[in-house]
Design a protein around this motif. Sequence first.
Motif, PDB file in Angstrom:
ATOM      1  N   VAL A  35       1.056  -1.154  -0.051  1.00 19.63           N
ATOM      2  CA  VAL A  35      -0.243   0.025   0.080  1.00 19.63           C
ATOM      3  C   VAL A  35       0.751   1.361  -0.004  1.00 19.63           C
ATOM      4  O   VAL A  35       1.327   1.614   1.039  1.00 19.63           O
ATOM      5  N   ALA A  36       1.117   1.771  -1.016  1.00 18.61           N
ATOM      6  CA  ALA A  36       2.184   2.871  -1.399  1.00 18.61           C
ATOM      7  C   ALA A  36       1.413   3.729  -2.097  1.00 18.61           C
ATOM      8  O   ALA A  36       0.868   3.494  -3.381  1.00 18.61           O
ATOM      9  N   PRO A  37       1.766   5.245  -2.076  1.00 16.94           N
ATOM     10  CA  PRO A  37       0.985   6.224  -3.127  1.00 16.94           C
ATOM     11  C   PRO A  37       1.659   6.263  -4.318  1.00 16.94           C
ATOM     12  O   PRO A  37       1.079   6.984  -5.333  1.00 16.94           O
ATOM     13  N   PRO A  77      -3.282 -11.705   2.429  1.00 18.76           N
ATOM     14  CA  PRO A  77      -1.925 -11.701   2.104  1.00 18.76           C
ATOM     15  C   PRO A  77      -1.078 -12.165   3.611  1.00 18.76           C
ATOM     16  O   PRO A  77      -1.586 -11.980   4.495  1.00 18.76           O
ATOM     17  N   ASP A  78      -0.122 -12.640   3.262  1.00 14.64           N
ATOM     18  CA  ASP A  78       0.884 -13.130   4.362  1.00 14.64           C
ATOM     19  C   ASP A  78       1.447 -11.509   5.077  1.00 14.64           C
ATOM     20  O   ASP A  78       1.796 -11.765   6.071  1.00 14.64           O
ATOM     21  N   LEU A  79       1.612 -10.843   4.099  1.00 15.49           N
ATOM     22  CA  LEU A  79       2.359  -9.844   4.739  1.00 15.49           C
ATOM     23  C   LEU A  79       1.527  -8.254   4.129  1.00 15.49           C
ATOM     24  O   LEU A  79       1.331  -8.210   2.736  1.00 15.49           O
ATOM     25  N   VAL A  80       1.393  -7.508   4.830  1.00 14.42           N
ATOM     26  CA  VAL A  80       0.874  -6.070   4.223  1.00 14.42           C
ATOM     27  C   VAL A  80       2.188  -5.103   4.609  1.00 14.42           C
ATOM     28  O   VAL A  80       2.550  -4.944   5.602  1.00 14.42           O
ATOM     29  N   VAL A  81       2.526  -4.334   3.372  1.00 15.81           N
ATOM     30  CA  VAL A  81       3.550  -3.187   3.554  1.00 15.81           C
ATOM     31  C   VAL A  81       2.789  -2.040   3.408  1.00 15.81           C
ATOM     32  O   VAL A  81       2.436  -1.865   2.189  1.00 15.81           O
ATOM     33  N   LEU A  82       3.001  -1.221   4.426  1.00 17.97           N
ATOM     34  CA  LEU A  82       2.177  -0.061   4.270  1.00 17.97           C
ATOM     35  C   LEU A  82       3.057   1.315   4.381  1.00 17.97           C
ATOM     36  O   LEU A  82       3.758   1.614   5.583  1.00 17.97           O
ATOM     37  N   ASP A  83       3.089   2.146   3.496  1.00 15.21           N
ATOM     38  CA  ASP A  83       3.614   3.287   3.393  1.00 15.21           C
ATOM     39  C   ASP A  83       2.987   4.505   4.172  1.00 15.21           C
ATOM     40  O   ASP A  83       1.609   4.704   4.009  1.00 15.21           O
ATOM     41  N   ASP A  84       3.576   4.841   5.214  1.00 18.17           N
ATOM     42  CA  ASP A  84       2.905   5.901   6.174  1.00 18.17           C
ATOM     43  C   ASP A  84       2.666   7.312   5.402  1.00 18.17           C
ATOM     44  O   ASP A  84       2.065   8.077   6.237  1.00 18.17           O
ATOM     45  N   ARG A  85       3.070   7.496   4.343  1.00 16.93           N
ATOM     46  CA  ARG A  85       2.924   8.807   3.556  1.00 16.93           C
ATOM     47  C   ARG A  85       1.073   8.776   3.292  1.00 16.93           C
ATOM     48  O   ARG A  85       0.807   9.937   2.818  1.00 16.93           O
ATOM     49  N   LEU A  86       0.496   7.681   3.241  1.00 17.92           N
ATOM     50  CA  LEU A  86      -0.767   7.739   2.972  1.00 17.92           C
ATOM     51  C   LEU A  86      -1.745   8.267   4.087  1.00 17.92           C
ATOM     52  O   LEU A  86      -2.656   8.864   3.824  1.00 17.92           O
ATOM     53  N   GLN A  87      -0.806   8.313   5.264  1.00 15.49           N
ATOM     54  CA  GLN A  87      -1.741   9.118   6.386  1.00 15.49           C
ATOM     55  C   GLN A  87      -0.603   9.786   7.119  1.00 15.49           C
ATOM     56  O   GLN A  87       0.512   9.718   6.657  1.00 15.49           O
ATOM     57  N   ARG A  88      -0.859  10.506   8.010  1.00 15.84           N
ATOM     58  CA  ARG A  88       0.252  11.418   8.657  1.00 15.84           C
ATOM     59  C   ARG A  88       1.066  10.424   9.364  1.00 15.84           C
ATOM     60  O   ARG A  88       2.366  10.857   9.436  1.00 15.84           O
ATOM     61  N   ASP A  89       0.769   9.544  10.014  1.00 15.84           N
ATOM     62  CA  ASP A  89       1.637   8.433  10.475  1.00 15.84           C
ATOM     63  C   ASP A  89       1.344   7.160  10.544  1.00 15.84           C
ATOM     64  O   ASP A  89       2.323   6.126  10.952  1.00 15.84           O
ATOM     65  N   GLY A  90       0.356   6.588   9.758  1.00 14.57           N
ATOM     66  CA  GLY A  90       0.156   5.261   9.405  1.00 14.57           C
ATOM     67  C   GLY A  90      -0.723   4.510  10.593  1.00 14.57           C
ATOM     68  O   GLY A  90      -1.000   3.236  10.357  1.00 14.57           O
ATOM     69  N   GLY A 101     -10.109  -7.455  10.610  1.00 10.88           N
ATOM     70  CA  GLY A 101      -9.744  -8.628  10.790  1.00 10.88           C
ATOM     71  C   GLY A 101      -8.615  -9.272  10.026  1.00 10.88           C
ATOM     72  O   GLY A 101      -8.330 -10.402  10.380  1.00 10.88           O
ATOM     73  N   TYR A 102      -7.795  -8.328   9.671  1.00  7.36           N
ATOM     74  CA  TYR A 102      -6.540  -8.952   8.963  1.00  7.36           C
ATOM     75  C   TYR A 102      -5.592  -9.260  10.336  1.00  7.36           C
ATOM     76  O   TYR A 102      -5.264  -8.360  11.081  1.00  7.36           O
ATOM     77  N   ARG A 103      -5.033 -10.575  10.309  1.00  6.83           N
ATOM     78  CA  ARG A 103      -4.433 -10.934  11.592  1.00  6.83           C
ATOM     79  C   ARG A 103      -2.922 -11.047  11.053  1.00  6.83           C
ATOM     80  O   ARG A 103      -1.973 -11.536  11.865  1.00  6.83           O
ATOM     81  N   GLY A 104      -2.533 -10.972   9.874  1.00  4.50           N
ATOM     82  CA  GLY A 104      -0.991 -11.004   9.243  1.00  4.50           C
ATOM     83  C   GLY A 104      -0.118  -9.872   9.612  1.00  4.50           C
ATOM     84  O   GLY A 104      -0.516  -8.993  10.450  1.00  4.50           O
ATOM     85  N   ALA A 105       1.033 -10.132   9.126  1.00  2.51           N
ATOM     86  CA  ALA A 105       1.953  -9.176   9.723  1.00  2.51           C
ATOM     87  C   ALA A 105       1.852  -7.821   8.754  1.00  2.51           C
ATOM     88  O   ALA A 105       1.357  -7.809   7.417  1.00  2.51           O
ATOM     89  N   VAL A 106       1.987  -6.755   9.390  1.00  2.43           N
ATOM     90  CA  VAL A 106       1.838  -5.126   8.897  1.00  2.43           C
ATOM     91  C   VAL A 106       2.990  -4.641   9.068  1.00  2.43           C
ATOM     92  O   VAL A 106       3.418  -4.539  10.188  1.00  2.43           O
ATOM     93  N   ALA A 107       3.944  -4.320   8.292  1.00  3.61           N
ATOM     94  CA  ALA A 107       5.145  -3.550   8.221  1.00  3.61           C
ATOM     95  C   ALA A 107       4.835  -2.035   7.601  1.00  3.61           C
ATOM     96  O   ALA A 107       4.271  -1.743   6.527  1.00  3.61           O
TER      97      ALA A 107
END
Length: 162
Positions: A35-37, A77-90, A101-107
Amino acid sequence: MGDLRSTSGADHLRRLSQVRRRQHAAPALETVLIVAPDAAETASLTAMIRVVAGYSVRVIAVATLGSAVDTLGVERPDLVVLDDRLQRDGVGGVRIFRQIGYRGAVAVVSRSPDRHRRQRLAAAGASAVLDRAGLHPMDLIEIVLARPPLRRTVSPTRIAAE
């Protein structure tokens, strides 16, 4: 998560060997949601993920939190990679993922991962906070190795109801 990078080449190779042995014993990474802008960030993260997990991993890339929520409604997904630029701090994004309900890893990839931000993201449910400036494929390897196992047979609506 320890810093796997080092100042000496021999130390780096020793640690890489240890990580690779652990990686072979870990369950395979099948699907990653990025998830990246912007396209450049997505391409960079995709390349790192493929270095870590190989080219068989399926990468789903979206540019908004709304698209990520829609994707998590049908994918696990096994992993979600979130870019914090989508919000002020993620923090809000991580909370939303956990609430649906997502229980996997979020980086969370962050421009300024100070101690306060790391604490807030951890409290929201982030598995790891990565410094964008010093991001290294070995950081992703550690997240992959530490991620919780997912129950792939449970539907998203059932998970949310539990």
